[in-house]
Enzyme design. Structure first.
Site, mmCIF file in Angstrom:
data_model
loop_
_atom_site.group_PDB
_atom_site.id
_atom_site.type_symbol
_atom_site.label_atom_id
_atom_site.label_comp_id
_atom_site.label_asym_id
_atom_site.label_seq_id
_atom_site.Cartn_x
_atom_site.Cartn_y
_atom_site.Cartn_z
ATOM 1 N N GLU A 85 0.817 -1.212 0.000
ATOM 2 C CA GLU A 85 0.000 0.000 0.000
ATOM 3 C C GLU A 85 0.849 1.260 0.000
ATOM 4 O OE1 GLU A 85 -3.938 -1.641 2.405
ATOM 5 O OE2 GLU A 85 -2.429 -0.496 3.508
ATOM 6 N N CYS A 98 3.237 8.793 0.580
ATOM 7 C CA CYS A 98 3.809 7.941 1.618
ATOM 8 C C CYS A 98 4.051 6.572 0.985
ATOM 9 C CB CYS A 98 2.834 7.857 2.793
ATOM 10 S SG CYS A 98 3.388 6.810 4.146
ATOM 11 N N CYS A 105 6.443 -6.081 7.715
ATOM 12 C CA CYS A 105 7.499 -5.415 8.478
ATOM 13 C C CYS A 105 7.958 -6.331 9.612
ATOM 14 C CB CYS A 105 6.984 -4.099 9.058
ATOM 15 S SG CYS A 105 8.242 -3.113 9.895
ATOM 16 N N CYS A 109 6.100 -3.128 15.689
ATOM 17 C CA CYS A 109 5.781 -2.144 16.725
ATOM 18 C C CYS A 109 4.378 -2.422 17.266
ATOM 19 C CB CYS A 109 5.868 -0.735 16.159
ATOM 20 S SG CYS A 109 7.532 -0.283 15.622
ATOM 21 N N CYS A 112 1.231 -0.776 15.553
ATOM 22 C CA CYS A 112 1.200 -0.693 14.095
ATOM 23 C C CYS A 112 0.627 -1.948 13.460
ATOM 24 C CB CYS A 112 2.617 -0.435 13.576
ATOM 25 S SG CYS A 112 2.717 -0.203 11.789
ATOM 26 N N LEU A 205 10.295 7.574 17.820
ATOM 27 C CA LEU A 205 10.805 7.496 19.193
ATOM 28 C C LEU A 205 9.778 6.824 20.120
ATOM 29 C CD1 LEU A 205 13.009 8.216 21.237
ATOM 30 C CD2 LEU A 205 11.987 10.505 21.424
ATOM 31 N N CYS A 323 -1.352 7.043 10.210
ATOM 32 C CA CYS A 323 -0.086 6.505 10.714
ATOM 33 C C CYS A 323 -0.287 5.191 11.460
ATOM 34 C CB CYS A 323 0.552 7.529 11.641
ATOM 35 S SG CYS A 323 2.161 7.025 12.268
#
Length: 332
Positions: A85, A98, A105, A109, A112, A205, A323
């Site tokens: 995507e 983006c 991935c 995280c 996510c 972060l 995000c």
């Protein structure tokens, strides 16, 4: 391919190396997607090209439009049937794409969606660049690129660097209009520093200390926070660019007074900006978005300590394009 690589290939197949410039002009300036459209090339050369290369590796499967008409998500199918995507974000004169750098991935995280199924593979440089070229062919004017889609860009650093060079040199996007994001892959940050690409660098972060960061970002177990910050500082000094620290605010996890004060202490004296992002809910992940009061209080503490900060409010969450929301939903 770089122009140098294409020149070498042309010589290998018995053609003039200067044809490389013509070919790349057809691809990047005129946006053709058929070899036969390259009318100033000989028929034998066009046949050699068609036998050796594909002009398009991505097929558009689906487009989603947010309710405000400012965010658009594109689902692409690649030659091996894998899906990826990318997102177009419109804001006044700015048109930001983006792009994804991996299918899935490995960072996983906690907040996510992209890493829920793990990593399938890296994208080739051409597959990254084509996300931009395809949108241009659909009539979209692209002004900025952010490597903030699916994947950890610095886990695919060779292809990302190659893509950045092509986007800069062939697509015509200035280095200051290209941003690479990372969760803190130290060797990747050092590689970007050594390459001197001149792009913007953003660190995800999300926590003011190593203990909490390890809970939110599993990669933090490999990369201690101080080492990551030192690598970011070296990048900043080498490039002359301030760095940005993204901090997703998650209710009851990292959005309290203590975390705000600790974050201010951690970043005191550093040339940086903190970009605060209220958490966007993701199906299957039990985190909550903080209240407006909590966000305002967090910012107030950073302001009092002289930490430059912005707050990026949600765009595209209604189409799972905000995000942390990109995922292979079509394959589920």
């Amino acid at each position: 391919m770089s122009e140098g690589e294409l020149r070498a290939w042309l010589l290998e197949v018995g053609e003039s190396s200067w044809r490389a410039k013509q070919i790349l002009e057809w691809v990047f300036d005129k946006g053709v997607n058929q070899w036969d459209e390259m009318t100033n090339l000989s028929l034998p050369l066009r046949e050699k090209l068609s036998q050796s290369f594909a002009l398009r590796a991505l097929t558009l499967v689906k487009t989603s439009d947010s309710g405000d008409g400012q965010t658009f998500k594109y689902l692409w199918r690649m030659g091996d049937q894998k899906l990826v995507e990318s997102v177009l974000i419109c804001s006044e004169e700015r048109r930001t794409v983006c792009v994804s750098s991996q299918v899935g991935c490995a960072a996983r995280c906690a907040f996510c969606a992209s890493g829920k199924k793990g990593l399938f593979r890296n994208l080739e440089a051409g597959e990254i660049v084509e996300q931009v070229l395809q949108l241009r062919s659909l009539g979209e004017r692209v002004s900025h690129i952010v490597f903030m889609g699916m994947g950890e860009p610095l886990d695919n650093v060779d292809n990302v660097i190659q893509a950045v060079r092509i986007l800069n040199e062939k697509v015509g996007l200035g280095k200051r209009r290209i941003t690479v994001s990372t969760v803190g892959v130290v060797e990747g940050i050092e590689r970007l520093t050594a390459e001197g690409l001149g792009v913007n660098l953003v660190l995800s972060l999300h926590a003011p200390n190593q203990h909490l960061r390890k809970k939110i970002i599993p990669y933090a177990r490999q990369y201690p926070l101080e080492e990551v910050l030192d690598a970011m500082e070296r990048f900043s000094q080498s490039s002359g660019r301030d760095v940005t620290y993204e901090y997703i605010l998650i209710s009851g996890i990292n959005d309290g007074v203590a975390e705000a004060q600790e974050l201010a202490t951690l970043l005191k004296g550093r040339q940086c900006t903190v970009n605060l992002i209220p958490y966007n809910p993701v199906a299957g992940i039990n985190f909550r978005r903080p209240s407006g009061t909590s966000v305002a209080h967090f910012r107030e503490i950073l302001d009092q300590q002289g930490i430059i900060n912005t707050c990026r409010y949600t765009k595209g969450d209604d189409i799972a394009a905000a995000c942390g929301q990109l995922a292979l939903q079509e394959s589920e």
